[in-house]
Structures are given as structure tokens and as C-alpha cells.
Design a protein around this motif. Structure first.
Motif, PDB file in Angstrom:
ATOM      1  N   LYS A   9       0.850  -1.185   0.000  1.00 45.99           N
ATOM      2  CA  LYS A   9       0.000   0.000   0.000  1.00 45.99           C
ATOM      3  C   LYS A   9       0.881   1.229   0.000  1.00 45.99           C
ATOM      4  N   HIS A  10       0.695   2.068  -1.015  1.00 43.74           N
ATOM      5  CA  HIS A  10       1.484   3.291  -1.153  1.00 43.74           C
ATOM      6  C   HIS A  10       0.574   4.502  -1.027  1.00 43.74           C
ATOM      7  N   HIS A  15       5.726   4.279   1.129  1.00 45.15           N
ATOM      8  CA  HIS A  15       5.372   2.869   1.076  1.00 45.15           C
ATOM      9  C   HIS A  15       4.958   2.424   2.487  1.00 45.15           C
ATOM     10  N   SER A  54      -2.420  -1.301  -3.113  1.00 45.87           N
ATOM     11  CA  SER A  54      -1.789  -0.753  -4.320  1.00 45.87           C
ATOM     12  C   SER A  54      -1.357  -1.869  -5.247  1.00 45.87           C
ATOM     13  N   SER A  55      -0.931  -3.001  -4.676  1.00 52.30           N
ATOM     14  CA  SER A  55      -0.547  -4.173  -5.459  1.00 52.30           C
ATOM     15  C   SER A  55      -0.546  -5.385  -4.540  1.00 52.30           C
TER      16      SER A  55
END
Length: 316
Positions: A9-10, A15, A54-55
Motif C-alpha cells: 500500500k502506497h 510505502h 496498491s498491489s
């Protein structure tokens, strides 16, 4: 029950969580430890579908937090650090209200509420307005609201924060009691309670997972030594020779003369209490007392997160 792979999660260039991976089994209690801002709450909020990753990937009860957030919400109960209570309501109407919000069938609401009250030991507080309850009882109501729809997973963010010692013991027993019906993941900055409550610990530092396991597994993983203290009578050379043959023993400090009462302090790399006790007995020395200790989770934690955090706050 929970599978996390390379979760990140950014927030802009920050980060908050970076490539975190772990798994949590059915009916396991897992605690997350980390300094202030380490990313503990961010991880819990992503698992609870309050934040979109975020990814990476996170699966809860077989459902993706990204692709199937509604199914995830049906299978989790989430308690933030401050329970969202309506102060003018009493316990039963509030839990009925929450149960209906969570799609509990009308004909099952009352039985589900009764079960939640029983699990959280709230029966003596049912007639009191939520605003008049102690902090400990408010936390219990928060947990009751998180489990009133019988979720498979409970996510508890700092459930013992602000509780007094008696309330902490009660909350510990409550959480352990939930294990039979739920998988529990929680965060806490009270290190001693993590070891007493959780099956495993995840240590987060600067958004990354730096270690996981039980306290004993973490100690072995970083070479944390154990200290064994023996009080003996009729200390013999045979005992010292026998202890020298145990490879896990790194140092032996003897306080006392031969053939008399003495105290031995042993530093070991593993739990060798049975070997030491056997050596004492076979040497003809009388064993008066035997204690063990290790540096504890706080020391392990500081070794894992590094010395640059020595003055940090173990909270988030």
C-alpha cells in the motif's frame, strides 16, 4: 483462512506496506507487532476491505479483498481501535441494529445477539447505556458487534489498548475463547499479552514483514540465548565435566565452592533443561532448584527492528 501475497500500500511516495506475505490458518490467533507507523493498521484495514491495496493479493475465507470485497465483509468481523458505538443505546438494541446491518436474517437476530453477549460476557451490562459503560465493557461491546453475524475471521485493532490490568486479563481470556469458532488476527503494543494470547507473531518494520513465528521460534531464528539457573548441593567436578559436553551450553558461571551448595548460571542456545537435569542427577549432585528465562519478546523485537528504533513507540 487468510493468504497474503506481496501485499503493498502506497500513499504517494510513502510505502506504508511493502511486499508483505503471510498465511493464517483456520482457528489460529495471530498478533501483529510493530512500532508506530510500521504499517500494522494499514494491513488490517486492507484485510478488512477499508483500504484498497496498491498491489499484491489478499484472500480472506477464499475471497479476494480486491475482486470480492462484499463476500470478504460477510466473512469478517472488524473492530477498529475505537469501537463505533452509539452512546444513547443499550447493548441489546445496539447489537440487534448491527446484526441487521450485517444481513442477519430477522428470525435469527435475537439468537445471534444472545450468543454474542454470552461469548463476550456482557450479560451484566445489557441494561446500561453504552455511553455509561467502562472502557473495558465498551471494548467487549465492540467485539460483540464484530462477531454478531458469526464471521469466520475476526480482525481486532488494538483490542486491549487503554485497559487496566484486570480488564487486560479478561480481554485475553475472551480472545482466546473465540479461537474455537473464529480465526483471529489482532494488533497490540503490549508485548507480554501478545505472547500469552497469540499462537504466532508477525513483526512489521517500516512496512515490511521482518519475522514471524512463536516467541520461541523467533528467538531461535535470531540466535537469542536462554539462561538456565541451577541451585545445587554437593557440587562435583563430574557435573562441570558433564555440562561441558552439552554443545548448546555456551557459558557456565559457577558461584560457590566444590562439594558444597552452589549456584550455576548457564547460557544456552536452545532449551536443554532435560539434558542439564540429567547431568545433575547422573553426577551425584543434589538439585535444589531450576529456573529458566530468556530475554523476552521486547528484546527480540528490538533486535529484529534494529537499534535505530530504540526510542520508538510500540504502538500505532
Amino acid at each position: 483462512m487468510i493468504v497474503v501475497e506481496n501485499l503493498s500500500k502506497h500513499f504517494g511516495s510513502k510505502h506504508a506496506v511493502d511486499q508483505v506475505s503471510f498465511q493464517i490458518l483456520d482457528n489460529e490467533i495471530v498478533g501483529i507487532l510493530g512500532l508506530n507507523g510500521a504499517g500494522k493498521s494499514t494491513i488490517l484495514k486492507m484485510l478488512g476491505t477499508f483500504l484498497l491495496p496498491s498491489s499484491g493479493k489478499a484472500m480472506v475465507a477464499g475471497y479476494s479483498v480486491i475482486d470480492n470485497p462484499d463476500e470478504v465483509r460477510r466473512n469478517i468481523g472488524y473492530l477498529p481501535d475505537l469501537p463505533p458505538l452509539y452512546n444513547e443505546m443499550t447493548v441489546v438494541p445496539y447489537l440487534k441494529f448491527v446484526a441487521r446491518l450485517k444481513d442477519v436474517p430477522v428470525n435469527k437476530v435475537l439468537s445471534y445477539v444472545d450468543e454474542a453477549i454470552e461469548k463476550t460476557n456482557l450479560s451484566e451490562a445489557v441494561g446500561v447505556k453504552l455511553g455509561a459503560l467502562s472502557h473495558g465493557f465498551r471494548q467487549r461491546v465492540g467485539i460483540a458487534s464484530a462477531l454478531v453475524h458469526k464471521p469466520k475471521v475476526l480482525i481486532l485493532d488494538e483490542p486491549i489498548n487503554g485497559l487496566d490490568p484486570v480488564q487486560i486479563v479478561g480481554m485475553r481470556d475472551l480472545v482466546i475463547g473465540l479461537k474455537s469458532d473464529h480465526t483471529v488476527i489482532l494488533s497490540s503494543h503490549i508485548l507480554s499479552e501478545i505472547t500469552k494470547t497469540c499462537d504466532r507473531i508477525l513483526i512489521i518494520d517500516k512496512g515490511t514483514l521482518v519475522a514471524e513465528g512463536s516467541e520461541q521460534e523467533l528467538a531461535r531464528g535470531i540466535g537469542q540465548n536462554m539462561k538456565l539457573t541451577c541451585e545445587v548441593d554437593n557440587l562435583s567436578d563430574n557435573l562441570r565435566n558433564a555440562l561441558d559436553e552439552i554443545p548448546e551450553i555456551k557459558t557456565i558461571d559457577v558461584m560457590g565452592p566444590p562439594n558444597a551448595r552452589a549456584r550455576l548460571v548457564l547460557e544456552t542456545t536452545a532449551d536443554v533443561r532435560s539434558k542439564v537435569a540429567g547431568a545433575v542427577v547422573h553426577s551425584g549432585t543434589d538439585l535444589l532448584s531450576f529456573t529458566s528465562e530468556n530475554a523476552g519478546l521486547e528484546s527480540l523485537f528490538m533486535k529484529l527492528v534494529g537499534t535505530d528504533h530504540q526510542k520508538g513507540d510500540l504502538s500505532e
